[in-house]
Scaffold this motif. Sequence first.
Motif, short mmCIF file in Angstrom:
data_model
loop_
_atom_site.label_atom_id
_atom_site.label_comp_id
_atom_site.label_asym_id
_atom_site.label_seq_id
_atom_site.Cartn_x
_atom_site.Cartn_y
_atom_site.Cartn_z
N ASP A 150 -5.02 6.84 -0.37
CA ASP A 150 -4.23 5.73 0.14
C ASP A 150 -3.13 6.24 1.07
OD1 ASP A 150 -3.43 2.83 -0.09
OD2 ASP A 150 -1.58 3.81 -0.70
N GLY A 151 -2.89 5.48 2.14
CA GLY A 151 -1.82 5.87 3.09
C GLY A 151 -2.28 6.95 4.04
N ASN B 66 6.84 -4.00 6.35
CA ASN B 66 6.65 -3.57 7.73
C ASN B 66 7.18 -4.67 8.65
OD1 ASN B 66 5.79 -2.90 10.26
ND2 ASN B 66 3.71 -2.33 9.65
N TRP C 21 10.39 1.98 4.53
CA TRP C 21 8.96 1.76 4.78
C TRP C 21 8.29 3.10 5.02
CZ3 TRP C 21 5.85 -1.80 3.35
CH2 TRP C 21 4.57 -1.88 3.87
N ALA D 204 4.79 3.42 4.67
CA ALA D 204 3.39 3.16 5.07
C ALA D 204 2.41 3.89 4.16
CB ALA D 204 3.15 3.50 6.53
N SER D 205 2.81 4.11 2.93
CA SER D 205 1.94 4.69 1.91
C SER D 205 2.28 3.95 0.62
CB SER D 205 2.24 6.18 1.79
OG SER D 205 1.50 6.75 0.74
N MET D 206 1.40 3.02 0.23
CA MET D 206 1.72 2.14 -0.90
C MET D 206 2.05 2.94 -2.16
SD MET D 206 -0.66 -0.63 -2.77
CE MET D 206 0.01 -2.10 -3.52
N PHE E 296 8.44 -4.41 -2.93
CA PHE E 296 7.49 -4.04 -1.87
C PHE E 296 6.72 -5.29 -1.48
CE2 PHE E 296 3.02 -3.16 -0.93
CZ PHE E 296 3.11 -2.21 0.06
N TYR F 285 3.62 -6.68 1.12
CA TYR F 285 2.67 -6.78 2.24
C TYR F 285 2.12 -8.19 2.14
CZ TYR F 285 0.96 -4.56 6.32
OH TYR F 285 0.78 -4.22 7.64
N ARG G 164 -3.20 -7.50 3.83
CA ARG G 164 -3.77 -6.23 4.26
C ARG G 164 -4.37 -5.44 3.09
NH1 ARG G 164 -4.02 -1.90 7.74
NH2 ARG G 164 -3.51 0.09 6.81
N LEU G 165 -3.73 -5.54 1.94
CA LEU G 165 -4.10 -4.65 0.84
C LEU G 165 -5.28 -5.22 0.04
CD1 LEU G 165 -0.50 -3.66 -0.22
CD2 LEU G 165 -2.06 -2.47 1.31
N ARG G 166 -6.01 -4.32 -0.57
CA ARG G 166 -7.24 -4.69 -1.25
C ARG G 166 -6.98 -4.94 -2.74
NH1 ARG G 166 -8.90 -1.59 3.22
NH2 ARG G 166 -6.99 -0.53 2.64
N GLU H 45 -6.26 -1.55 -4.95
CA GLU H 45 -4.84 -1.36 -4.62
C GLU H 45 -3.98 -2.32 -5.46
OE1 GLU H 45 -4.89 0.38 -0.08
OE2 GLU H 45 -5.21 -1.76 -0.26
O1 F6P Z 1 -4.31 0.71 3.50
C1 F6P Z 1 -3.21 0.65 2.78
C2 F6P Z 1 -1.95 1.18 3.42
O2 F6P Z 1 -2.10 2.42 4.05
C3 F6P Z 1 -0.86 1.23 2.36
O3 F6P Z 1 -0.85 2.46 1.68
C4 F6P Z 1 0.39 0.97 3.15
O4 F6P Z 1 1.34 0.32 2.36
C5 F6P Z 1 -0.07 0.12 4.29
O5 F6P Z 1 -1.47 0.26 4.40
C6 F6P Z 1 0.59 0.50 5.58
O6 F6P Z 1 0.42 -0.50 6.48
P1 F6P Z 1 1.03 -0.46 7.98
O7 F6P Z 1 0.11 0.42 8.76
O8 F6P Z 1 1.03 -1.87 8.41
O9 F6P Z 1 2.40 0.12 7.91
#
Ligand code: F6P
Length: 355
Positions: free
Chosen positions: A117-118, A208, A242, A244-246, A260, A262, A274-276, A280
């Motif tokens: 992830d991320g 984000n 932020w 970008a790594s859940m 958090f 999304y 966005r998230l599954r 996730e």
């Molecule tokens: O695919 C999931 C992910 O990478 C998460 O780990 C993270 O929170 C999110 O997408 C990041 O999204 P963005 O690219 O919009 O910052």
Amino acid sequence: MHLGRKTLSKFLIENVSGSQDGAALAALLVDVAAAIKAIAALSGKGALGGATGSLETVNVQGETQKRLDVLSNTAFVNTFERGGLVAGVASEEMDDPFPIKPPHTRGPFLAIFDPLDGSSNIDSNVSVGSIFSILNAPESGEPQTADYLQPGLNQVAAGYALYGPATLLVLTVGKGTHVFTLDREVGNFILTSPNIQIPADTSEFAINTSNERFWEPPITRYVNECKAGKTGPRERDFNMRWIASMVAEVHRILMRGGIFMYPRDTKDVTKPGRLRLMYEANPMGFIVEQAGGRASTGRERIMEIVPSEIHQRVPVILGSRNEVDRLVRYHHECDAGTDTPYESPLFNERGLYRS
Ligand code: F6P
């Protein structure tokens, strides 16, 4: 050396392996930990281990696969296939789930995972993670896709690995959330934060903000109120993060609180988030709830959603319970037409920046 401290194996013997199914689950979690150690070793070598960079391939999500995505997926698949403890496997990186077939032995569980992830962070050497969710398999026969589509409440275990400065394994089997730290030299996961609790209140949010123009009104209201800080209705200053790594985001929240988001947005109307859900939102929802937090779409509890497909996307709002509850209330008020959107004084009738 951490002699005398509780290892993952001892924790599992004491907390999980009380019954026949428990013993199988404990053994499966030892296998998960083995895959995580392999991925930690690979990601720790970076470019020296050939683990950085992208491939030509695209996964079912339409995302270009990174080398480490594929290597991590293989590490999990091989572990599960040879371990004899699962009947089938589903992954973010595979279009469809696949059943364990002879000569491999079938086990009583289904494993669903996001191997890395991320992954947009790999090449910049920022923390990434793996997420997993374990469900019961049907008692006999080859599992079908429908067998995986169980609500998060059915999870028998869930967790994540965080490959950061230290490698961590965070785990729940429905009796609290526990953090283990990898002692790299010895190769053991050591229990370092048992029964961790997320503070109920927080002054830190993660979203984000480049998606701001696509948000729904409750999210805009919440974030505007946080940004207004002491001068707004919350009457205190907030901080934003932020990564970008859940996985890294959820871990920070576990350690010091936070929210958090999304959320659902209109960026791509074919995607409700966005998230599954399966690999996730559900496992993270289980982890967070077991640590006293909340996980919601804004309109429903994540773990109560009845999934309709393996790669289903959902809006995700999770973390400190009083903030998540507030945002759920904002969604209800918006849907009922009784909300009061916050407008910054800088932009209102008498404001500095009024156009
Ligand atoms: O695919 C999931 C992910 O990478 C998460 O780990 C993270 O929170 C999110 O997408 C990041 O999204 P963005 O690219 O919009 O910052």
